[in-house]
Write a protein that holds these residues in place. Sequence first.
Motif, mmCIF file in Angstrom:
data_model
loop_
_atom_site.group_PDB
_atom_site.id
_atom_site.type_symbol
_atom_site.label_atom_id
_atom_site.label_comp_id
_atom_site.label_asym_id
_atom_site.label_seq_id
_atom_site.Cartn_x
_atom_site.Cartn_y
_atom_site.Cartn_z
ATOM 1 N N LEU A 42 0.842 -1.196 0.000
ATOM 2 C CA LEU A 42 0.000 0.000 0.000
ATOM 3 C C LEU A 42 0.875 1.243 0.000
ATOM 4 O O LEU A 42 1.746 1.398 0.867
ATOM 5 C CB LEU A 42 -0.900 0.008 1.240
ATOM 6 N N ASP A 43 0.657 2.108 -0.970
ATOM 7 C CA ASP A 43 1.343 3.391 -1.046
ATOM 8 C C ASP A 43 0.571 4.394 -0.182
ATOM 9 O O ASP A 43 -0.594 4.682 -0.454
ATOM 10 C CB ASP A 43 1.402 3.858 -2.499
ATOM 11 N N LEU A 44 1.203 4.896 0.869
ATOM 12 C CA LEU A 44 0.516 5.780 1.811
ATOM 13 C C LEU A 44 0.557 7.249 1.408
ATOM 14 O O LEU A 44 -0.012 8.082 2.120
ATOM 15 C CB LEU A 44 1.117 5.614 3.209
ATOM 16 N N SER A 45 1.196 7.561 0.289
ATOM 17 C CA SER A 45 1.190 8.962 -0.136
ATOM 18 C C SER A 45 -0.237 9.363 -0.502
ATOM 19 O O SER A 45 -0.932 8.657 -1.229
ATOM 20 C CB SER A 45 2.111 9.150 -1.344
ATOM 21 N N GLY A 46 -0.686 10.477 0.031
ATOM 22 C CA GLY A 46 -2.045 10.941 -0.215
ATOM 23 C C GLY A 46 -3.093 10.294 0.654
ATOM 24 O O GLY A 46 -4.286 10.534 0.468
ATOM 25 N N VAL A 47 -2.684 9.481 1.629
ATOM 26 C CA VAL A 47 -3.632 8.853 2.560
ATOM 27 C C VAL A 47 -3.736 9.710 3.809
ATOM 28 O O VAL A 47 -2.717 10.064 4.427
ATOM 29 C CB VAL A 47 -3.184 7.424 2.930
ATOM 30 N N GLN A 48 -4.958 10.047 4.215
ATOM 31 C CA GLN A 48 -5.120 10.890 5.399
ATOM 32 C C GLN A 48 -5.398 10.089 6.670
ATOM 33 O O GLN A 48 -5.176 10.585 7.783
ATOM 34 C CB GLN A 48 -6.228 11.913 5.202
ATOM 35 N N ALA A 49 -5.903 8.837 6.525
ATOM 36 C CA ALA A 49 -6.238 8.054 7.713
ATOM 37 C C ALA A 49 -6.444 6.602 7.333
ATOM 38 O O ALA A 49 -6.729 6.263 6.177
ATOM 39 C CB ALA A 49 -7.492 8.602 8.388
ATOM 40 N N LEU A 50 -6.312 5.734 8.336
ATOM 41 C CA LEU A 50 -6.619 4.317 8.196
ATOM 42 C C LEU A 50 -7.894 4.028 8.974
ATOM 43 O O LEU A 50 -8.056 4.499 10.103
ATOM 44 C CB LEU A 50 -5.481 3.454 8.739
ATOM 45 N N ALA A 51 -8.789 3.254 8.390
ATOM 46 C CA ALA A 51 -10.036 2.873 9.059
ATOM 47 C C ALA A 51 -9.974 1.397 9.415
ATOM 48 O O ALA A 51 -9.619 0.561 8.575
ATOM 49 C CB ALA A 51 -11.238 3.158 8.165
ATOM 50 N N PHE A 52 -10.316 1.084 10.655
ATOM 51 C CA PHE A 52 -10.278 -0.296 11.142
ATOM 52 C C PHE A 52 -11.657 -0.695 11.655
ATOM 53 O O PHE A 52 -12.242 0.013 12.478
ATOM 54 C CB PHE A 52 -9.266 -0.444 12.276
ATOM 55 N N THR A 53 -12.154 -1.831 11.185
ATOM 56 C CA THR A 53 -13.444 -2.328 11.654
ATOM 57 C C THR A 53 -13.289 -3.534 12.570
ATOM 58 O O THR A 53 -14.286 -4.164 12.939
ATOM 59 C CB THR A 53 -14.344 -2.695 10.455
ATOM 60 N N SER A 54 -12.068 -3.857 12.951
ATOM 61 C CA SER A 54 -11.836 -4.921 13.928
ATOM 62 C C SER A 54 -10.433 -4.793 14.496
ATOM 63 O O SER A 54 -9.527 -4.228 13.855
ATOM 64 C CB SER A 54 -12.003 -6.312 13.296
ATOM 65 N N ALA A 55 -10.262 -5.342 15.701
ATOM 66 C CA ALA A 55 -8.927 -5.398 16.292
ATOM 67 C C ALA A 55 -8.022 -6.304 15.478
ATOM 68 O O ALA A 55 -6.795 -6.109 15.457
ATOM 69 C CB ALA A 55 -9.025 -5.878 17.744
#
Length: 239
Positions: A42-55
Amino acid sequence: MKVLVTRAEPGAGRTADALRERGLTPVIAPMLTIRPSTDIALDLSGVQALAFTSANGVRAWANARSERALPALCVGDATAAAAREAGFENTLSAGGDVGDLIQMISKRMNKAAGRIVHVRGSHVTGDLAGSLRAAGFAAEEAAAYEAVSADRLPDAAREALERKQLSLVLFHSSRAAAAFTALVDDADLTGRLSYLIAVTISGQAAESLIRSDWLAVKIADTPDEAALLDRVGAARLDP
């Protein structure tokens, strides 16, 4: 009172501890095994946040990637706690289900600030990224782990069912409920469920038990561990 815990590890152990604190005897028999990816491309350039729906998603990310600077947008408090434990300093909890997470993101995040990446398992219910795109966000998905169903009923579950030692069975996900239903049927033990109470974390999980004839099926008021355990307590008093 013995309670069957069908949750995958390491969560099953924590649930078992919580049951012991309530004077109950847990029987751990995971229906799923979590296999985290060793490489999340995953290229994180331009990513503002990560979303997690589980631990599980949080732990899988921590297993494969070192980045912790991005905000962790979490579906609930347990997932947020896992994110903090993994080293994320900026965590937000929606305190509910995926719908609550979408609402929180819509209120708290800037649509023009960059992409939001849903870090998820290979099997998911719902489409968080699609819902975010429909709300005007740039969003994508990154598969970080696979939840693999057991190919046979675990010995602990089989023995407890055969000996009629159980009173309750807990289900933390739709996939665990579906796997249990199929494996109990394969083992020709479906008839043993008629004296048991199923307690599920959500209505979706309860729907996966539709082929089984339970004494009762109870659904947690909210889709989290605390509400599930509260429903266990209520089921003991009022089956």
